[in-house]
Design an enzyme around this catalytic site. Structure first.
Site, mmCIF file in Angstrom:
data_model
loop_
_atom_site.group_PDB
_atom_site.id
_atom_site.type_symbol
_atom_site.label_atom_id
_atom_site.label_comp_id
_atom_site.label_asym_id
_atom_site.label_seq_id
_atom_site.Cartn_x
_atom_site.Cartn_y
_atom_site.Cartn_z
ATOM 1 N N ALA A 70 0.822 -1.218 0.000
ATOM 2 C CA ALA A 70 0.000 0.000 0.000
ATOM 3 C C ALA A 70 0.854 1.265 0.000
ATOM 4 O O ALA A 70 0.511 2.251 -0.652
ATOM 5 C CB ALA A 70 -0.931 -0.006 1.200
ATOM 6 N N THR A 71 1.959 1.251 0.715
ATOM 7 C CA THR A 71 2.793 2.454 0.782
ATOM 8 C C THR A 71 3.272 2.830 -0.617
ATOM 9 O O THR A 71 3.163 3.989 -1.036
ATOM 10 C CB THR A 71 3.997 2.214 1.729
ATOM 11 O OG1 THR A 71 3.480 1.980 3.042
ATOM 12 C CG2 THR A 71 4.944 3.401 1.758
ATOM 13 N N ASN A 151 -7.800 3.357 9.198
ATOM 14 C CA ASN A 151 -7.086 2.224 9.805
ATOM 15 C C ASN A 151 -7.017 2.278 11.325
ATOM 16 O O ASN A 151 -6.731 1.273 11.960
ATOM 17 C CB ASN A 151 -5.670 2.106 9.232
ATOM 18 C CG ASN A 151 -4.905 3.390 9.299
ATOM 19 O OD1 ASN A 151 -5.330 4.414 8.770
ATOM 20 N ND2 ASN A 151 -3.762 3.385 9.967
ATOM 21 N N SER A 198 -3.190 -3.926 -0.259
ATOM 22 C CA SER A 198 -1.964 -4.478 0.324
ATOM 23 C C SER A 198 -2.261 -5.916 0.697
ATOM 24 O O SER A 198 -3.172 -6.189 1.487
ATOM 25 C CB SER A 198 -1.587 -3.668 1.564
ATOM 26 O OG SER A 198 -0.459 -4.238 2.171
ATOM 27 N N THR A 236 12.061 -5.904 -12.277
ATOM 28 C CA THR A 236 11.599 -7.243 -12.661
ATOM 29 C C THR A 236 10.440 -7.685 -11.772
ATOM 30 O O THR A 236 10.548 -7.619 -10.548
ATOM 31 C CB THR A 236 12.767 -8.250 -12.536
ATOM 32 O OG1 THR A 236 13.807 -7.808 -13.416
ATOM 33 C CG2 THR A 236 12.343 -9.661 -12.915
ATOM 34 N N CYS A 322 1.963 1.473 12.589
ATOM 35 C CA CYS A 322 2.937 2.367 11.958
ATOM 36 C C CYS A 322 3.396 3.470 12.890
ATOM 37 O O CYS A 322 4.472 4.006 12.749
ATOM 38 C CB CYS A 322 2.345 3.012 10.721
ATOM 39 S SG CYS A 322 1.839 1.814 9.517
HETATM 40 N N1 PMP Z 1 -2.792 2.642 4.218
HETATM 41 C C1 PMP Z 1 -3.509 2.151 5.240
HETATM 42 C C2 PMP Z 1 -4.912 2.658 5.474
HETATM 43 C C3 PMP Z 1 -2.964 1.179 6.079
HETATM 44 O O1 PMP Z 1 -3.682 0.681 7.103
HETATM 45 C C4 PMP Z 1 -1.645 0.720 5.831
HETATM 46 C C5 PMP Z 1 -1.005 -0.315 6.733
HETATM 47 N N2 PMP Z 1 -0.857 0.129 8.051
HETATM 48 C C6 PMP Z 1 -0.939 1.258 4.752
HETATM 49 C C7 PMP Z 1 -1.554 2.216 3.960
HETATM 50 C C8 PMP Z 1 0.471 0.803 4.418
HETATM 51 O O2 PMP Z 1 0.453 -0.536 4.012
HETATM 52 P P1 PMP Z 1 1.752 -1.375 3.584
HETATM 53 O O3 PMP Z 1 2.228 -2.009 4.828
HETATM 54 O O4 PMP Z 1 1.264 -2.385 2.615
HETATM 55 O O5 PMP Z 1 2.716 -0.449 2.977
#
Ligand code: PMP
Length: 375
Positions: A70-71, A151, A198, A236, A322
């Site tokens: 997701a990041t 989240n 993700s 890749t 996070c």
């Molecule tokens: N967006 C949201 C809403 C999330 O909950 C998270 C994970 N905490 C992320 C982005 C980042 O996800 P990833 O670990 O896959 O980079």
């Protein structure tokens, strides 16, 4: 162990893992190679893309870009699009409760690339007010990013109504961080120009994710390289990883409704029991995603209680994974107008289909004991 931290990450589905292992052994060809074996990998990748688009009822106007999670997906969507379309206008809109991978991408565009940024407030339920969005839209707005499910507290935004407002401005793209809602909370994904997933939040692999975007959107590539993934994400392809993302999502989407009902029952039970504990204040609104239940303590320190729970083999989280190590107040609860005691002292429980009411009962009992022992 009782694992109530599924918004941070989930267990890997054995079926996904077995398929991944199999593909690693059988299909190690480089999808960009011209020979037959490489082209087999490429064919598998494209089949996975088609399967994913079908799962979301999307046609050929959209395409799937495989990423590391997701990041990365948020960064490509936000920085890639803002930088590519800055000649159309330099105004961007997001919200105060986004994940750092969204909020900090926008802040970088504002601070280092001269964009003008509007950060929308949220109401006491953690949702964006539609009038605030309407009033923030300008003729030079080129990108809006609003998360579907928050989240930390699970608030659910009305993405479809927002889309109607945003798409009155033809120069503007609408992105949503759908990480916590995808496969869980139904949404008409056609209302979005870009959205993400993700894998590790969905019983898939860590380091795996995707960005789905309309084909006519051409983000500036953040990595220069060999032009893989339609020149949007060079490097890749990890073919087995990308191919099993389709399976990961299909397996989750086959259970969307039953999982929803199951976690709702657990959530309802815990909400009712927690409300009876004097020092507990529930932060998740009543209509939040049932996968997330966030509350604060007014007497005990949440981090101490979380540690004590962990000693009893119960895994929960303070704020979100996070930001939990930074020991600061939650930017989400602050934006929801909660005072410092509430916003700096939260516990987040997050569920999946493997959790049970028995676990919830055990949690309440041990949680109450801990509060009494720490008195
Ligand atoms: N967006 C949201 C809403 C999330 O909950 C998270 C994970 N905490 C992320 C982005 C980042 O996800 P990833 O670990 O896959 O980079």
């Amino acid at each position: 162990m009782i694992y109530f931290d599924n918004a941070a990450t989930t267990s890997v589905n054995r079926e996904v893992l077995n398929a991944f292992n199999d593909l690693c052994v059988k299909h190690y060809g480089n999808a960009a190679s011209n020979h037959k074996y490489g082209q087999d990998s490429n064919r598998l990748l494209n089949m996975a893309r088609d399967q994913i688009l079908k799962l979301f009822n999307l046609d050929n106007d959209y395409q799937v870009i495989f990423t590391s999670g997701a990041t990365e997906s948020n960064n490509i969507a936000i920085k890639g699009v803002a930088l590519a379309y800055q000649n159309r206008g330099k105004h961007l809109i997001t919200t105060s409760v986004e994940h750092p991978s969204v909020l900090n991408a926008f802040k970088q565009l504002e601070e280092e690339f001269g964009f003008s940024l509007t950060i929308l407030p949220v109401n006491e339920s953690g949702c964006v007010n539609l009038d605030d969005l309407k009033n923030a839209m300008r003729n030079d707005t080129i990108l809006v990013s609003i998360m579907h499910v928050n989240n930390e507290v699970g608030s659910v935004n009305d993405i479809e109504k927002m889309s109607e407002i945003i798409h009155c401005y033809p120069k503007c793209f609408f992105h949503s961080d759908t990480t916590q809602g995808i496969t869980k909370i139904p949404l008409n994904y056609k209302s979005l120009d870009m959205f993400i997933a993700s894998s590790h939040k969905l019983h898939g692999l860590k380091g795996s994710g995707m960005l789905i975007l309309k084909k006519n959107i051409r983000p500036l590539p953040l990595f220069s390289g060999g032009g893989q993934e339609d020149n949007i994400r060079s490097g890749t392809n990890d073919v087995p990883r990308d191919v099993v993302l389709a399976k990961t999502m299909r397996l989750e989407m086959e259970k969307t409704n039953s999982n929803y009902e199951h976690v709702k029952e657990i959530n309802n039970y815990l909400r009712k029991e927690l409300l009876e504990i004097e020092e507990v204040v529930i932060n998740s609104p009543n209509d939040a995603s049932p996968y997330i239940l966030n509350f604060s303590l007014t007497k005990h320190k949440a981090s101490v209680v979380v540690e004590a729970l962990s000693l009893h083999d119960i895994m929960v989280s303070t704020i979100s994974a996070c930001s939990s190590k930074k020991n600061e107040k939650s930017h989400v609860l602050t934006a929801m107008n909660k005072n410092i005691t509430i916003s700096s002292n939260t516990i987040r429980l997050s569920f999946d289909e493997a959790n049970t009411i028995e676990e919830a009962k055990q949690f309440i009992q041990i949680f109450k004991n801990i509060l009494n022992e720490l008195r």
